[in-house]
Enzyme design. Structure first.
Site, PDB file in Angstrom:
ATOM      1  N   ASP A   1      -2.135  -2.907   6.345  1.00  0.00           N
ATOM      2  CA  ASP A   1      -2.309  -2.505   7.739  1.00  0.00           C
ATOM      3  C   ASP A   1      -3.128  -3.502   8.540  1.00  0.00           C
ATOM      4  OD1 ASP A   1      -4.897  -2.104   6.920  1.00  0.00           O
ATOM      5  OD2 ASP A   1      -4.800   0.089   6.976  1.00  0.00           O
TER       6      ASP A   1
ATOM      7  N   ASP B   1       0.860  -1.175   0.000  1.00  0.00           N
ATOM      8  CA  ASP B   1       0.000   0.000   0.000  1.00  0.00           C
ATOM      9  C   ASP B   1       0.905   1.237   0.000  1.00  0.00           C
ATOM     10  OD1 ASP B   1      -2.249   1.515   0.076  1.00  0.00           O
ATOM     11  OD2 ASP B   1      -2.637   1.249   2.208  1.00  0.00           O
TER      12      ASP B   1
ATOM     13  N   ASP C   1      -7.202  -4.330   4.786  1.00  0.00           N
ATOM     14  CA  ASP C   1      -6.436  -5.245   3.941  1.00  0.00           C
ATOM     15  C   ASP C   1      -6.503  -6.697   4.407  1.00  0.00           C
ATOM     16  OD1 ASP C   1      -5.506  -3.251   2.211  1.00  0.00           O
ATOM     17  OD2 ASP C   1      -3.943  -2.678   3.624  1.00  0.00           O
TER      18      ASP C   1
END
Length: 839
Positions: free
Chosen positions: A727, A528, A731
């Site tokens: 995180d 990310d 996710d």
């Protein structure tokens, strides 16, 4: 009070579906437990299943499967209400249902205690006993599935069972090490004169001629008997257990070899007349091998003692972590008085003083004072972190220069340090998939060695030189001894134990050995942007209002709405508004659209704030601000549009600085062979700017959380082996879908169940360390296995006598025993090198 066991608890099932299984144990197949409702399930009867983190879970019904898929972390483990140990819900053997509430137990003993007085253990009414280092359960280091209620030997490999969980800190030396050391000394002291008598003629020592052959043989019998009949008793006990349990192992071979040499020599001494000439050497005497039996025992003890000492060192990583936790804390009473108390006495909500140079006793937050705290033991980062009122503190970290007053928030087993220790201890007992191949080889290895020893005996007896039967016996015993598969069995678990402990010191927490092995094969990494590549602390940079809208009003409406969101971008807008002194208004009807934005009524005005997808849902055209939007995105800023009463009112832009370590980490990951894909919900223009500056291979922008799972499926279809770093909240589905999930987070997220690897500090450098650790570990395991297989492939033929026709060399059983012991020590020594691997 109603207590229902797992075989009848379906009568009390309260879930909104019917369970067709009645929980009957099926002895014909392998039973698993539905992690949601607790029922036993036979996976072979077509029940629903789901793959989570590379592991297959089975369910009694589709309803349970759906619940698990929605919130897997809620159903993976449970805490034993009696001893507080963590239990895997899907494999728990001991389960009860009491008035609709499910309880899982680590052992039958805990279940029995609970059944005797359930109310005492429910709802935390009785303080849960803190598990002692000895624990109530013992497991085999090489076969973690073997669990016993007390000390003993593993029925599969014969090794002594070790306490599960935290290793002993101040509990004295390993009792098995003490016992084996004593037996080693006795064996060695008696083996020296035995060697002098038995091997004297070869060394030019005329001892046998001086005292006479009959007396020398009886002296050998007297010296060897204590070694074989007392010192070697643990070996024979384990050998007999292996036969009874039909699991032949190294002790089977040692027992056969030593027992054969001793019994033959005993009969040859007491009744030599029963042996034919093919057993007799020069002078018509029947040769005896007491010295071989005794020296073999002594040399095996040398190997065992060295192995036990090395194994103690593998627990040093956990002990070092435990040593970080202070034993006492300074508690501030309600009247302001201060006193030192044991850390175990600290309760949630207690006020504690942490003076300069002291370690933080438990997890909590700062109430008063300012200081810098060394958190390197948790994060692996050397620079101290500034702490002031409201900041979090982690137990075990070091307060550097200021005095702090803190509030205790997590104590005992709930602290980050305790959870790390628990995770490392579990990982050290886990098995890597490569171990399965070793187990399959070992299952046929020992019987094959016995067959090889018999064949060696037959060949030597048939065509060997005189005394042919005596030489045949020597060859058979040498084959049995040299082929002990102890090095083979130690190759994988020793490396895993050391690697997981080393990882903990680097801020890399390995959930299990399987994750470590899979990560070494990963070729694609998905990351990310926010909080992973960037600092995750965006700042408000621009406010652009359309004609007729005041900037202050625009920011007031946007910030008031975002106060209900926990997104980092929302925090940036709120903080920016506070810095500018903007007035906030009351918000009602707040609604967050995942991956798009938020909307609600701010001061009675309909307000929406989000990305282009949000505008599409609302039917709003952003064309009026296109030029400004593109300019901001070109600077790497994230743009969010503000819609007021259904019309575009303006935009706000935030920027998130790239972490200083990110660029070097990306290069290191590329050097290790990884393709890096950035998957972000941010706009493509902004994402491309960040990716180009870092040299990222591919960008997937404007991506919703569920899109990341689809991306993983797409890449896997192309043959990629994927690691996903996130995180662990939005996710979580993608972390579970990836071959290896990597939870990027702070200490609060160390136990992320959806990830195979957790980085205590959310930083790409942690992934670099994890990758290097995984590669070093698998390289170490392959070295160990190569050495162990190669040693046996070479040693067995040599012991059988293949070199005799060419070089006249027949391997002595004593040399075979020395080689066998050294092979194990070599494997252990190689595994210990992982403690110093450069990460």
């Amino acid at each position: 009070m109603s207590i229902k066991h797992d075989h009848d608890h379906h009568h009390g099932h309260s879930d909104d579906h019917s369970c067709s299984s009645h929980g009957r144990e099926n002895t014909a197949g392998v039973m698993t437990r539905d992690p949601v409702c607790g029922m036993t399930v036979d996976p072979e009867v077509g029940k629903p299943s789901l793959d989570h983190s590379g592991r297959l879970y089975h369910f009694c019904s589709e309803g349970c499967r759906t619940k698990f898929a929605a919130q897997p972390q809620d159903y993976l483990t449970a805490k034993d209400p009696v001893c507080g140990m963590t239990v895997d819900r899907s494999t728990a053997k001991h389960f009860l249902k009491v008035e609709g509430e499910k309880f899982y137990f680590c052992s039958a003993a805990c279940q029995t205690k609970f059944e005797a007085d359930p109310s005492a253990y429910r709802d935390g009414k009785r303080p849960v006993a803190k598990p002692t280092p000895k624990g109530t359960l013992y497991t085999c280091p090489m076969h973690p599935e073997v669990v016993g209620d007390g000390p003993g030997d593993c029925p599969k490999c014969g090794m002594a069972l070790e306490p599960m969980g935290i290793p002993p800190a101040d509990d004295g030396p390993n009792p098995e090490l003490v016992d084996f050391t004593r037996r080693l000394w006795v064996s060695a002291i008696l083996a020296v004169p035995l060697l002098a008598l038995g091997m004297g003629p070869m060394l030019g020592l005329p001892l046998r001629e001086t005292i006479g052959e009959p007396l020398a043989t009886y002296i050998e019998l007297l010296l060897a008997s204590p070694v074989v009949l007392w010192a070697a008793l643990p070996f024979f006990r384990r050998a007999s257990s292996s036969v009874i349990n039909r699991s032949p192992n190294m002790w089977t071979l040692i027992g056969l070899g030593v027992g054969t040499a001793y019994v033959y020599s005993l009969v040859a001494t007491l009744a030599p007349g029963i042996f034919p000439m093919s057993f007799r050497g020069h002078g018509a005497a029947v040769p005896v091998y007491f010295e071989a039996a005794a020296v073999i025992v002594a040399l095996v003890f040398v190997g065992q003692v060295l192995e036990l000492k090395a194994r103690e060192r593998t627990g040093s990583a956990i002990r070092a972590l435990l040593d970080l936790a202070p034993k006492t804390a300074r508690r501030i009473g309600a009247d302001g008085s201060e006193s030192d108390v044991e850390v175990d006495e600290i309760q949630t909500g207690d006020r504690l003083r942490v003076r300069p140079g002291e370690r933080v006793p438990v997890d909590g937050s700062v109430l008063e004072g300012q200081s810098t705290v060394d958190e390197s033991m948790i994060t692996g980062e050397p620079l101290p972190v500034e702490k002031s009122k409201g900041d979090g503190l982690t137990g075990g970290t070091i307060n550097k220069n200021g005095s702090l007053v803190m509030s205790a928030e997590k104590v005992g087993a709930d602290t980050v340090l305790s959870r790390i220790v628990d995770m490392v201890a579990k990982a050290q007992r886990s098995r890597a998939p490569i171990q399965g191949a070793v187990d399959r080889v070992s299952a046929v290895f020992v019987p094959a060695v016995v067959v090889a020893a018999i064949l060696a005996f037959i060949v030597w007896a048939a065509v060997g030189p005189e005394p042919s039967l005596a030489n045949a016996l020597l060859a058979a015993v040498a084959v049995l001894i040299i082929a002990c598969p102890c090095a083979l069995g130690l190759a994988t678990p020793m490396s895993i134990m050391i690697a997981t402990g080393r990882g903990a010191h680097e801020g890399v927490l390995i959930k299990d050995a399987e994750a470590l092995e899979r990560f070494s094969k990963v070729d694609t990494l998905i990351v990310d942007k926010t909080g992973t590549l960037t600092e995750g602390k965006p700042k408000l940079t621009d406010i652009v209002a359309v004609s007729g809208v005041a900037e202050d009003r625009l920011l007031s409406l946007a910030a008031s709405l975002e106060r209900g969101s926990e997104h980092p971008l929302a925090e940036a807008i709120v903080s920016g508004a506070e810095e500018r002194g903007v007035t906030f208004v009351e918000v009602t009807g707040f609604d967050a659209k995942t991956g798009k934005g938020v909307q609600g009524l701010a001061g009675g005005t309909a307000v929406a704030l989000g990305n282009a997808a949000m505008l599409g849902d609302l039917g709003v055209d952003p064309a009026a601000l296109t030029e400004k939007t593109e300019a901001l995105r070109g600077d790497g800023k994230t743009v969010m549009f503000v819609v007021v009463d259904g019309a575009l009112a303006g935009l706000v832009a935030v920027a998130d600085r790239i972490k200083p370590t990110t660029s070097a980490a990306i290069k290191a990951l590329h050097d290790s062979g990884l393709k890096i894909i950035m998957a972000t919900g941010d706009n493509k223009r902004t994402a491309d700017v960040v990716a180009k500056s870092l040299g990222i291979d591919e960008v997937r922008a404007d991506m919703l959380p569920e899109g990341k799972s689809a991306l993983i499926d797409e890449l896997r279809a192309k043959g990629a082996v994927i690691a996903m770093a996130g995180d662990g909240v939005n996710d979580a589905p993608a972390l579970a879908a990836a071959d290896v999930g990597i939870a990027m987070g702070t200490g609060a997220d160390v136990a992320m169940e959806s990830a195979g690897i957790t980085l205590v500090k959310g930083d790409l450098t942690g992934i670099v360390r994890a990758r290097r650790l995984a590669e070093a570990t698998m390289r170490n395991i392959r070295q160990n296995l190569g050495f162990a297989f190669g040693y046996n492939a070479l040693g067995v033929p040599v012991a059988a006598g293949v070199l005799y026709p060419v070089f006249g060399l027949l391997l002595s059983p004593m040399i075979a025993a020395a080689a066998m012991s050294l092979s194990s020590v070599s494997v252990i020594s190689n595994a210990l090198r992982l403690r110093f691997a450069k990460l």
